[in-house]
Design a protein around this motif. Structure first.
Motif, short mmCIF file in Angstrom:
data_model
loop_
_atom_site.label_atom_id
_atom_site.label_comp_id
_atom_site.label_asym_id
_atom_site.label_seq_id
_atom_site.Cartn_x
_atom_site.Cartn_y
_atom_site.Cartn_z
N UNK A 434 0.83 -1.21 0.00
CA UNK A 434 0.00 0.00 0.00
C UNK A 434 0.86 1.27 0.00
N UNK A 435 2.13 1.14 0.37
CA UNK A 435 3.02 2.30 0.44
C UNK A 435 3.55 2.75 -0.92
N UNK A 436 3.45 1.89 -1.92
CA UNK A 436 4.05 2.21 -3.21
C UNK A 436 2.94 2.46 -4.24
N UNK A 437 3.06 3.54 -5.00
CA UNK A 437 2.06 3.91 -6.00
C UNK A 437 2.76 4.28 -7.31
N UNK A 438 1.96 4.40 -8.36
CA UNK A 438 2.51 4.83 -9.65
C UNK A 438 3.13 6.23 -9.53
#
Length: 518
Positions: A434-438
C-alpha cells in the motif's frame, strides 16, 4: 483624515426606501454570481464606539442571503484561542470561495486596543501593521476580496449616541467590562485610529471611511460600496495584486560542479550498528517522553514537520517518537491531496486549523511545504503562487514560534539506489504494497526538478527560529536516532527559556502579553 466623516451627510426616509430595495436586489444578484466564482469576500467592520457597527451588519445580513454569509465578533478570547497564535482565530473565520465573512474589528481590534491602552508603542504598532499588510496581501493574492469599513462620529455626536445607548441593557457598549472607555479619550483614540488606517490602507485592501451619524446614509453607503467592490472583482480576469514575489532563482552555469545542491553534501554512508541503535533508542525515547510531559506542564506546544523523498523513512522516524510519548499528548497529521473543503480556502488554512492547544505535540507527515515541492514541480500551483509561498511560510512559522511553539523541521534523504531498493521491497512485501504507487515511480523521473526545488526550499525557509535539519537516511537506524536526538536537544534547550524570552525579537501590538514562568 477624519474631517470628511463629520460633514453631516444624510439620506431621507423616502430616498432610503427607494434605494434600499434596488440595492438589495443587486446585492443578491452579485452574491449569486459570487457563489459561482472562486472569490471569497472578507468585510472588516471597525470604527469608534457607538458608530452603529452592529446596525450595519444587521442590515447586510437582512439584504444578503444569509446562507452564504457568516458573521464573527472578536470580543474576549476563549481559553483555546489564548493557547494558540493570535491569527488562529482569524483563519477559522475566513470564508470558503464563493462566500462572505463579516468580521467585527477583525485583526485590527487587538492592535488598536493595546496601543490605545499603552501596552505597546508606535514602533510595536507599526510592526504589527506590517504583518497585517502582508497577511492581507497573501489573502488577496489567493483571490480574496477584502473590504474594510471604518465608521466615524464627531466627539459631540458620539457623546449623544452613547447617552442613548446607556439606556439599552443589550448594547455592546454598556456590556463592556473596561472602566475606561475609548470615548473618554476621544482625541487619543482618533490619533491611534488614524495611524492604523494610514499604515494599512493599500490598493488591494483599502479602507473606506464612513460618516455614521445618519444611519440611513451609513447603511446605504456600505451596501453600495460592497456591491461595487464585488462587481469590480467579478469583472476582473485575474486578481489585482501588488508585485511582491521573490526574484527568479539563480541561473546556474551548465556544468555538473555548478549544479551541486545541499543534498549532494550529505554523507549518506553514515550508519549505526543494531545493538548501539537499540541502546540509544531506549535512552532517547525515555527522554522525549519526559520532555513531552515537561512541555505539557509549561504550556509549550511542539510542532514537528517531516518532509523527505519517497521511502525516505518519515513514517519510521515518526513512529519512534509516538511510541515513546503518551497518546494523550500528541496528534499525527498525515497530509495528502487537499479535500474540496480545503481547496476552497487558502492552502495554509488546513494547517492553521490543526494547530494544537498549548502543551500538546503535533507531528506533520508532509506539510505546507507541498506548495513549494510537489505543487511546484507537478504544476498544481502557478509560478506566482509557489514563489510567494516562501515568505508566507516563513511568516506562518514565525507566528508559531512567537506564540511559544517549539518548531523543528526534518528533511529525510536517501540515495537513488537505496530508494529503488526500498521501492522494490515494498512491491515484494504484501503488507507494504500500500506504500508504493505509480506516483512514486513518476516522481523518480523528475528527481532533478525536485532536487532543485528542495535546495531552494531549504535556502529560503531555513530561518533562525525554524531551521531545517537534513537527515542522512540510507541507514534507518542512524536516521531515527538523529531525528530523536535533535528533537530531544531542541526541546530541552527551548524548555530552559522563560515565556518572556520566547519569540523572534520583534515586539508587535496585538499579541497577548505573556507572563514569566513560575
Amino acid at each position: 483624515m477624519f474631517e470628511a466623516t463629520k460633514v453631516g451627510r444624510t439620506v431621507s426616509k423616502g430616498e432610503f426606501k427607494a434605494q434600499r430595495d434596488e440595492l438589495r436586489t443587486e446585492l443578491l444578484d452579485a452574491q449569486r454570481r459570487l457563489k459561482e466564482s472562486d472569490i471569497s469576500v472578507i468585510v472588516v467592520v471597525s470604527g469608534v464606539e457607538a458608530a452603529g457597527k452592529g446596525g450595519v451588519v444587521n442590515a447586510l445580513n437582512e439584504w444578503l442571503d444569509t446562507r452564504g454569509v457568516q458573521t464573527f465578533a472578536f470580543w474576549e478570547m476563549s481559553d483555546e484561542e489564548r493557547e494558540r497564535p493570535r491569527y488562529w482565530r482569524f483563519w477559522r473565520a475566513l470564508p470558503p470561495r464563493g462566500e462572505i465573512s463579516i468580521l467585527f474589528g477583525g485583526w485590527y481590534l487587538g492592535p488598536i486596543e493595546q496601543r490605545f491602552q499603552g501596552h505597546c508603542d508606535d514602533a510595536a504598532l507599526d510592526a504589527e501593521l506590517a504583518r497585517i499588510v502582508d497577511f492581507e496581501r497573501m489573502l488577496t493574492q489567493d483571490n480574496a476580496l477584502i473590504v474594510k469599513f471604518w465608521f466615524h462620529l464627531s466627539e459631540k455626536d458620539q457623546k449623544k449616541r452613547l447617552k442613548e445607548l446607556s439606556r439599552d441593557d443589550r448594547s455592546r457598549w454598556k456590556m463592556l467590562p473596561e472602566k475606561s472607555k475609548f470615548s473618554e479619550q476621544y482625541q487619543h483614540f482618533e490619533h491611534v485610529a488614524e495611524r492604523v488606517i494610514r499604515q494599512s490602507d493599500r490598493g488591494i485592501a483599502p479602507w473606506y471611511l464612513v460618516e455614521a451619524e445618519n444611519t440611513r446614509y451609513r447603511d446605504l453607503t456600505v451596501g453600495k460600496t460592497l456591491l461595487q467592490a464585488i462587481h469590480a472583482r467579478l469583472g476582473e480576469q485575474q486578481v489585482v495584486t501588488e508585485p511582491a514575489t521573490p526574484s527568479d532563482p539563480l541561473q546556474l552555469p551548465e556544468s555538473e560542479s555548478a549544479q551541486v545542491t545541499l543534498l549532494d553534501q550529505l554523507d549518506l554512508s553514515q550508519s549505526l550498528e543494531k545493538d548501539a541503535y537499540k541502546e540509544k533508542l531506549k535512552q532517547l525515547q525515555a527522554e522525549v517522553n519526559e520532555l513531552a510531559w515537561t512541555a505539557y506542564k509549561k504550556g509549550r506546544t511542539t510542532v514537528l514537520v517531516f518532509e523527505g523523498v519517497d521511502a525516505g523513512g518519515k513514517g519510521g522516524a515518526i513512529r519512534r517518537i509516538t511510541q515513546a510519548v503518551d497518546a494523550r499528548l500528541y496528534r499525527t497529521i498525515p497530509v495528502a491531496a487537499p479535500t474540496d473543503e480545503e481547496k476552497a480556502h487558502h492552502y495554509l488554512w488546513r494547517f492553521w486549523r490543526h494547530i494544537p492547544r498549548a502543551g500538546h505535540m503535533i507531528l506533520y507527515d508532509r506539510s505546507w511545504y507541498g506548495r513549494v515541492l510537489v505543487e511546484r514541480v507537478e504544476g498544481f500551483a502557478t509560478e506566482a503562487e509557489w514563489r510567494r509561498a516562501y515568505s508566507e511560510i516563513n511568516e506562518f512559522e514565525e507566528q508559531l514560534v512567537e506564540n511559544g511553539a517549539i518548531l523543528m523541521k526534518f528533511w529525510l534523504q536517501v540515495s537513488d539506489e537505496e530508494q529503488l531498493r526500498r521501492f522494490k521491497d515494498r512491491e515484494d512485501t504484501p503488507y507494504k504494497r500500500y506504500k508504493i504507487t505509480e506516483e512514486d515511480w513518476r516522481n523518480r523521473e523528475k528527481w532533478s526538478e525536485y532536487k532543485a526545488a528542495i535546495n531552494e526550499m531549504v535556502a529560503r525557509t531555513s530561518t533562525e527560529y525554524a531551521p531545517w535539519t537534513l537527515v542522512e537516511g540510507d541507514d534507518k537506524y542512524f536516521a531515527r536516532v538523529k531525528v530523536l536526538q535533535t528533537v530531544c536537544d531542541g526541546m530541552r534547550e527551548a524548555l530552559k527559556k522563560k515565556k518572556s524570552e520566547i519569540g523572534t525579537g520583534v515586539l508587535r501590538c496585538g499579541d497577548l502579553l505573556r507572563a514569566d514562568d513560575d
